[in-house]
Design an enzyme around this catalytic site. Structure first.
Site, PDB file in Angstrom:
ATOM      1  N   ASN A 172       0.809  -1.230   0.000  1.00 17.96           N
ATOM      2  CA  ASN A 172       0.000   0.000   0.000  1.00 17.96           C
ATOM      3  C   ASN A 172       0.840   1.277   0.000  1.00 17.96           C
ATOM      4  O   ASN A 172       0.451   2.286  -0.573  1.00 17.96           O
ATOM      5  CB  ASN A 172      -0.980  -0.008   1.174  1.00 17.96           C
ATOM      6  CG  ASN A 172      -0.283   0.000   2.505  1.00 17.96           C
ATOM      7  OD1 ASN A 172       0.825  -0.523   2.645  1.00 17.96           O
ATOM      8  ND2 ASN A 172      -0.905   0.584   3.502  1.00 17.96           N
ATOM      9  N   LYS A 195      11.419  -8.907   1.817  1.00 16.09           N
ATOM     10  CA  LYS A 195      10.399  -9.497   0.953  1.00 16.09           C
ATOM     11  C   LYS A 195       9.308  -8.464   0.768  1.00 16.09           C
ATOM     12  O   LYS A 195       8.419  -8.306   1.610  1.00 16.09           O
ATOM     13  CB  LYS A 195       9.803 -10.766   1.581  1.00 16.09           C
ATOM     14  CG  LYS A 195       8.858 -11.481   0.628  1.00 16.09           C
ATOM     15  CD  LYS A 195       8.174 -12.669   1.277  1.00 16.09           C
ATOM     16  CE  LYS A 195       6.733 -12.388   1.641  1.00 16.09           C
ATOM     17  NZ  LYS A 195       5.891 -11.883   0.562  1.00 16.09           N
ATOM     18  N   PRO A 196       9.384  -7.697  -0.342  1.00 14.52           N
ATOM     19  CA  PRO A 196       8.295  -6.749  -0.600  1.00 14.52           C
ATOM     20  C   PRO A 196       7.106  -7.520  -1.153  1.00 14.52           C
ATOM     21  O   PRO A 196       7.266  -8.640  -1.652  1.00 14.52           O
ATOM     22  CB  PRO A 196       8.885  -5.833  -1.685  1.00 14.52           C
ATOM     23  CG  PRO A 196       9.854  -6.701  -2.427  1.00 14.52           C
ATOM     24  CD  PRO A 196      10.382  -7.710  -1.428  1.00 14.52           C
ATOM     25  N   SER A 247      -1.060  -7.326   7.857  1.00 16.03           N
ATOM     26  CA  SER A 247      -2.318  -7.479   8.582  1.00 16.03           C
ATOM     27  C   SER A 247      -2.091  -8.029   9.995  1.00 16.03           C
ATOM     28  O   SER A 247      -1.061  -8.660  10.282  1.00 16.03           O
ATOM     29  CB  SER A 247      -3.245  -8.433   7.819  1.00 16.03           C
ATOM     30  OG  SER A 247      -2.683  -9.723   7.829  1.00 16.03           O
ATOM     31  N   GLU A 268       3.988  -3.876  12.567  1.00  8.56           N
ATOM     32  CA  GLU A 268       3.168  -2.705  12.240  1.00  8.56           C
ATOM     33  C   GLU A 268       1.933  -3.225  11.520  1.00  8.56           C
ATOM     34  O   GLU A 268       2.008  -3.640  10.361  1.00  8.56           O
ATOM     35  CB  GLU A 268       3.958  -1.749  11.332  1.00  8.56           C
ATOM     36  CG  GLU A 268       5.211  -1.194  11.964  1.00  8.56           C
ATOM     37  CD  GLU A 268       4.911  -0.135  13.008  1.00  8.56           C
ATOM     38  OE1 GLU A 268       3.796   0.417  13.003  1.00  8.56           O
ATOM     39  OE2 GLU A 268       5.787   0.139  13.844  1.00  8.56           O
ATOM     40  N   LEU A 269       0.780  -3.203  12.205  1.00  5.40           N
ATOM     41  CA  LEU A 269      -0.377  -3.952  11.707  1.00  5.40           C
ATOM     42  C   LEU A 269      -1.548  -3.041  11.348  1.00  5.40           C
ATOM     43  O   LEU A 269      -1.364  -1.871  11.075  1.00  5.40           O
ATOM     44  CB  LEU A 269      -0.754  -5.011  12.753  1.00  5.40           C
ATOM     45  CG  LEU A 269       0.434  -5.866  13.241  1.00  5.40           C
ATOM     46  CD1 LEU A 269       0.012  -6.836  14.335  1.00  5.40           C
ATOM     47  CD2 LEU A 269       1.101  -6.605  12.095  1.00  5.40           C
ATOM     48  N   CYS A 302      -2.566   2.476   6.386  1.00 14.98           N
ATOM     49  CA  CYS A 302      -2.797   1.916   7.721  1.00 14.98           C
ATOM     50  C   CYS A 302      -3.265   2.976   8.709  1.00 14.98           C
ATOM     51  O   CYS A 302      -4.000   2.670   9.639  1.00 14.98           O
ATOM     52  CB  CYS A 302      -1.527   1.244   8.220  1.00 14.98           C
ATOM     53  SG  CYS A 302      -0.097   2.325   8.173  1.00 14.98           S
ATOM     54  N   GLU A 400     -11.415  -3.612   9.887  1.00 16.94           N
ATOM     55  CA  GLU A 400     -10.727  -2.714   8.961  1.00 16.94           C
ATOM     56  C   GLU A 400     -11.201  -2.997   7.533  1.00 16.94           C
ATOM     57  O   GLU A 400     -11.186  -4.145   7.084  1.00 16.94           O
ATOM     58  CB  GLU A 400      -9.212  -2.962   9.058  1.00 16.94           C
ATOM     59  CG  GLU A 400      -8.372  -2.043   8.198  1.00 16.94           C
ATOM     60  CD  GLU A 400      -6.888  -2.411   8.249  1.00 16.94           C
ATOM     61  OE1 GLU A 400      -6.561  -3.615   8.165  1.00 16.94           O
ATOM     62  OE2 GLU A 400      -6.061  -1.491   8.380  1.00 16.94           O
TER      63      GLU A 400
HETATM   64  P1  NAD Z   1      -0.847  -9.479   4.799  1.00 11.73           P
HETATM   65  O1  NAD Z   1      -0.627  -9.714   6.241  1.00 11.73           O
HETATM   66  O2  NAD Z   1      -1.876 -10.283   4.110  1.00 11.73           O
HETATM   67  O3  NAD Z   1       0.498  -9.746   3.997  1.00 11.73           O
HETATM   68  C1  NAD Z   1       1.667  -9.003   4.252  1.00 11.73           C
HETATM   69  C2  NAD Z   1       2.877  -9.747   3.729  1.00 11.73           C
HETATM   70  O4  NAD Z   1       3.197 -10.797   4.615  1.00 11.73           O
HETATM   71  C3  NAD Z   1       2.715 -10.385   2.353  1.00 11.73           C
HETATM   72  O5  NAD Z   1       3.851 -10.013   1.562  1.00 11.73           O
HETATM   73  C4  NAD Z   1       2.757 -11.877   2.648  1.00 11.73           C
HETATM   74  O6  NAD Z   1       3.354 -12.612   1.607  1.00 11.73           O
HETATM   75  C5  NAD Z   1       3.635 -11.891   3.879  1.00 11.73           C
HETATM   76  N1  NAD Z   1       3.541 -13.079   4.724  1.00 11.73           N
HETATM   77  C6  NAD Z   1       2.462 -13.840   4.991  1.00 11.73           C
HETATM   78  N2  NAD Z   1       2.796 -14.829   5.839  1.00 11.73           N
HETATM   79  C7  NAD Z   1       4.113 -14.682   6.124  1.00 11.73           C
HETATM   80  C8  NAD Z   1       5.029 -15.392   6.941  1.00 11.73           C
HETATM   81  N3  NAD Z   1       4.669 -16.435   7.652  1.00 11.73           N
HETATM   82  N4  NAD Z   1       6.304 -14.936   6.995  1.00 11.73           N
HETATM   83  C9  NAD Z   1       6.692 -13.859   6.301  1.00 11.73           C
HETATM   84  N5  NAD Z   1       5.865 -13.170   5.503  1.00 11.73           N
HETATM   85  C10 NAD Z   1       4.588 -13.572   5.414  1.00 11.73           C
HETATM   86  O7  NAD Z   1      -1.140  -7.937   4.675  1.00 11.73           O
HETATM   87  P2  NAD Z   1      -1.628  -7.132   3.402  1.00 11.73           P
HETATM   88  O8  NAD Z   1      -3.105  -7.376   3.241  1.00 11.73           O
HETATM   89  O9  NAD Z   1      -0.785  -7.366   2.244  1.00 11.73           O
HETATM   90  O10 NAD Z   1      -1.420  -5.617   3.889  1.00 11.73           O
HETATM   91  C11 NAD Z   1      -2.462  -4.840   4.349  1.00 11.73           C
HETATM   92  C12 NAD Z   1      -2.447  -4.763   5.866  1.00 11.73           C
HETATM   93  O11 NAD Z   1      -1.252  -4.152   6.282  1.00 11.73           O
HETATM   94  C13 NAD Z   1      -3.558  -3.912   6.424  1.00 11.73           C
HETATM   95  O12 NAD Z   1      -4.142  -4.548   7.524  1.00 11.73           O
HETATM   96  C14 NAD Z   1      -2.857  -2.651   6.878  1.00 11.73           C
HETATM   97  O13 NAD Z   1      -3.503  -1.978   7.914  1.00 11.73           O
HETATM   98  C15 NAD Z   1      -1.524  -3.174   7.251  1.00 11.73           C
HETATM   99  N6  NAD Z   1      -0.508  -2.113   7.194  1.00 11.73           N
HETATM  100  C16 NAD Z   1      -0.017  -1.625   8.366  1.00 11.73           C
HETATM  101  C17 NAD Z   1       0.919  -0.591   8.352  1.00 11.73           C
HETATM  102  C18 NAD Z   1       1.491  -0.026   9.637  1.00 11.73           C
HETATM  103  O14 NAD Z   1       2.468   0.683   9.572  1.00 11.73           O
HETATM  104  N7  NAD Z   1       0.912  -0.317  10.788  1.00 11.73           N
HETATM  105  C19 NAD Z   1       1.351  -0.076   7.141  1.00 11.73           C
HETATM  106  C20 NAD Z   1       0.834  -0.592   5.975  1.00 11.73           C
HETATM  107  C21 NAD Z   1      -0.102  -1.630   6.012  1.00 11.73           C
END
Ligand code: NAD
Length: 531
Positions: A172, A195-196, A247, A268-269, A302, A400
């Site tokens: 995002n 890992k982006p 997430s 950071e979730l 977020c 959310e």
């Molecule tokens: P997600 O948790 O579905 O995925 C995030 C990443 O984690 C992906 O690249 C995925 O491949 C990876 N992943 C999954 N399992 C893993 C594991 N076991 N080990 C390592 N990596 C793994 O999140 P998303 O839907 O892509 O992102 C959106 C979420 O991120 C929203 O909830 C948002 O609020 C949050 N977010 C938080 C912040 C913050 O700073 N607090 C910033 C941006 C986004």
């Protein structure tokens, strides 16, 4: 039902900008750490749905190899003086600003956000790279600490880099989230294996490429791509520290895995961020602030706001002003600064947003603005949406949405506002509006959130990188920015040198006499005001 203004666009959307030639896209994709015969994955551009990038997919073996290279590179990097590391960060700062058009195009192509939203990420990286370039030495320098006994114990706190930090960054804010946590980790002397999210990997790879142009030694920052279910285990098994943004559900899994390995993790979730408009707020400013808070990056931020609490006495005036501004927003796809609201990034996000709004409407919510997808603008557009009459049985009441959707509620007094704002498991960001700054700050301190902005949506706290930023409750663990943002990437070590007399009694003094002497010494230290 009112709708936001649509900027005219062709059904197929804008062409890719001239900076994004196939050669450039291939060059960036070639920087992924993966075997030459790796499987490939194709991403598509949110504005149009047409294929964009063709990326190699890393395997667990690629991750292991990258860690091995990183471990070797990190030793030299850790031995590089902090001042030299800072110079590289400052050169990176200059390169990002000078070549921002390239990354603005890339971010828009991969994420579908507006140019204005993308530019905020450039600003963020400018602030963060300058901050850690100029402040890392202060945070990392050995610190004299008070010894057990004045004069006799010389205690020093020393900071060592963790080693190789794994950074998992989301789609995002593809530049900001990829680079800002990495900058702090590098400044502290770590290597980074990142890992982006695959959808926005090119932006992250561009950022890494510029860091190498700025002088970063080979293999100190590497990137792998792939699903968490495929390479997440190899990342976790080899990392000395895990920096995760994503997430809450995945964050819990990461925390549990990090616990098993006894390594630190910063998480950071998600959030369900509230904005409170007090009865003495400047209504026009608060309405403009609400637009800035609710719809940046089509709500896929977020720290953006999904719950708006308005003092009952100013509700109608505020809503008139807020809805008027929302309806005027230009939504569409364009690689220039002329658009206010861009596209969602993935079909999954469009599905979630649509389902949340449809569920709320079916259960009795009223749509004051938006409330529908805009396939005429591109496959993933959704109108900025304002809802009222939202009740706890509706999914978006407490979950959310991560889209351009806000629910408006009212409150009777400040206690009621704070209670409603805090009625969530999350605690990431909040915003409070009042003409009286002192009152605004007092209310802010009562809100359960890691950052609270007074008379600003989110950028004041986000941009104040000398202060920590992160979530309470289900919004995370650990902080980025400030001292916490760099010290978490270090192992503190205490070196205590005992001089003249140690804690064991000298041979000619009995244990009883020694105990009495030490007791006297402790009393004296207290009486003398020693801390
Ligand atoms: P997600 O948790 O579905 O995925 C995030 C990443 O984690 C992906 O690249 C995925 O491949 C990876 N992943 C999954 N399992 C893993 C594991 N076991 N080990 C390592 N990596 C793994 O999140 P998303 O839907 O892509 O992102 C959106 C979420 O991120 C929203 O909830 C948002 O609020 C949050 N977010 C938080 C912040 C913050 O700073 N607090 C910033 C941006 C986004």
């Amino acid at each position: 039902m009112a709708t936001a203004q649509a900027r005219p666009a062709t059904a197929r959307g804008p062409r890719l900008p001239a900076t994004l030639t196939p050669h450039v896209l291939q060059r960036l994709a070639g920087r992924v750490s993966a075997a030459p015969d790796a499987a490939r994955v194709t991403t598509s551009a949110p504005y149009t749905g047409v294929p964009l990038a063709d990326l190699p997919v890393s395997t667990p073996a690629d991750v292991e190899d990258a860690f091995a290279r990183a471990r070797t590179a990190q030793k030299t990097w850790a031995a590089t003086p902090v001042a030299e590391r800072g110079k590289i960060l400052l050169r990176y700062h200059d390169l990002v600003l000078a070549r921002q058009e390239e990354v603005l195009d890339l971010m828009q192509a991969e994420n579908g956000k507006t140019r204005r939203d993308a530019f905020l990420e450039v600003v963020d990286i400018g602030i963060v790279s300058r901050y850690y370039a100029r402040n890392a030495a202060k945070y990392l320098a050995p610190k004299r600490r008070r010894g057990a006994f004045p004069l006799l114990t010389h205690a020093t706190e020393v900071r060592h880099p963790k080693g190789v930090v794994a950074v998992v960054s989301p789609w995002n804010y593809p530049l900001s989230m990829a680079a800002s946590d990495t900058i702090a980790a590098l400044a502290a002397g770590n290597a980074v294996l990142q890992k982006p999210d695959t959808q926005t990997a090119l932006t992250a790879l561009w950022s890494m490429e510029l860091m190498y142009e700025a002088g970063l030694p080979e293999n100190v920052w590497q990137m792998v791509t792939g699903r968490g279910s495929s390479i997440g285990g190899a990342l976790m098994d080899n990392a000395d520290y895990m920096m995760f943004t994503g997430s809450t559900a995945t964050g819990r899994q990461i925390a549990s895995d990090a616990g098993r390995r006894l390594i630190g993790a910063s998480l950071e979730l998600g959030g369900k961020n509230p904005m409170i408009v007090l009865d003495d707020a400047d209504i026009e400013k608060a309405a403009a602030g609400a637009v800035a808070a609710c719809f940046p990056s089509a709500g896929q931020l977020c720290v953006s706001v999904e719950r708006l609490y308005v003092a009952d006495s100013v509700r109608d005036r505020f809503l008139d002003a807020f809805l008027a501004r929302t309806r005027k927003l230009a939504i569409g796809a364009a690689y220039d600064y002329g658009v206010d609201v861009g596209s969602l990034t993935t079909p999954a996000q469009l599905k979630t947003v649509t389902e949340h709004v449809d569920d709320a409407v079916a259960k009795g919510a009223t749509v004051l603005a938006g409330g529908r997808a805009r396939p005429d603008l591109g496959p993933l557009f959704y109108e900025p949406t304002v809802l009222t009459d939202v009740t706890p049985d509706m999914t978006l009441h407490s979950h959310e949405t991560f889209g351009p959707v806000v629910s408006v509620y009212t409150f009777q007094d400040v206690d009621d506002a704070v209670e409603q704002a805090n009625a969530t498991a999350y605690g990431l960001n909040a915003s409070v509006w009042s003409r009286d700054g002192r009152r605004g700050r007092a209310v802010a301190a009562r809100v359960h959130a890691g950052t609270v902005n007074v008379n600003e949506a989110f950028a004041a706290a986000w941009g104040s990188v000398d202060a920590p930023m992160g979530g309470m409750g289900d919004s995370g663990l650990g902080r980025r920015h400030g001292a916490e943002g760099i010290l978490k990437y270090t192992e503190p070590q205490t070196i205590a040198h005992q001089r003249v007399q140690g804690f064991t009694p000298p041979s000619r003094i009995s244990p009883e006499t020694w105990a009495a002497l030490l007791t006297g010494a402790l009393k004296a230290l207290k009486a003398l005001g020693v801390r």
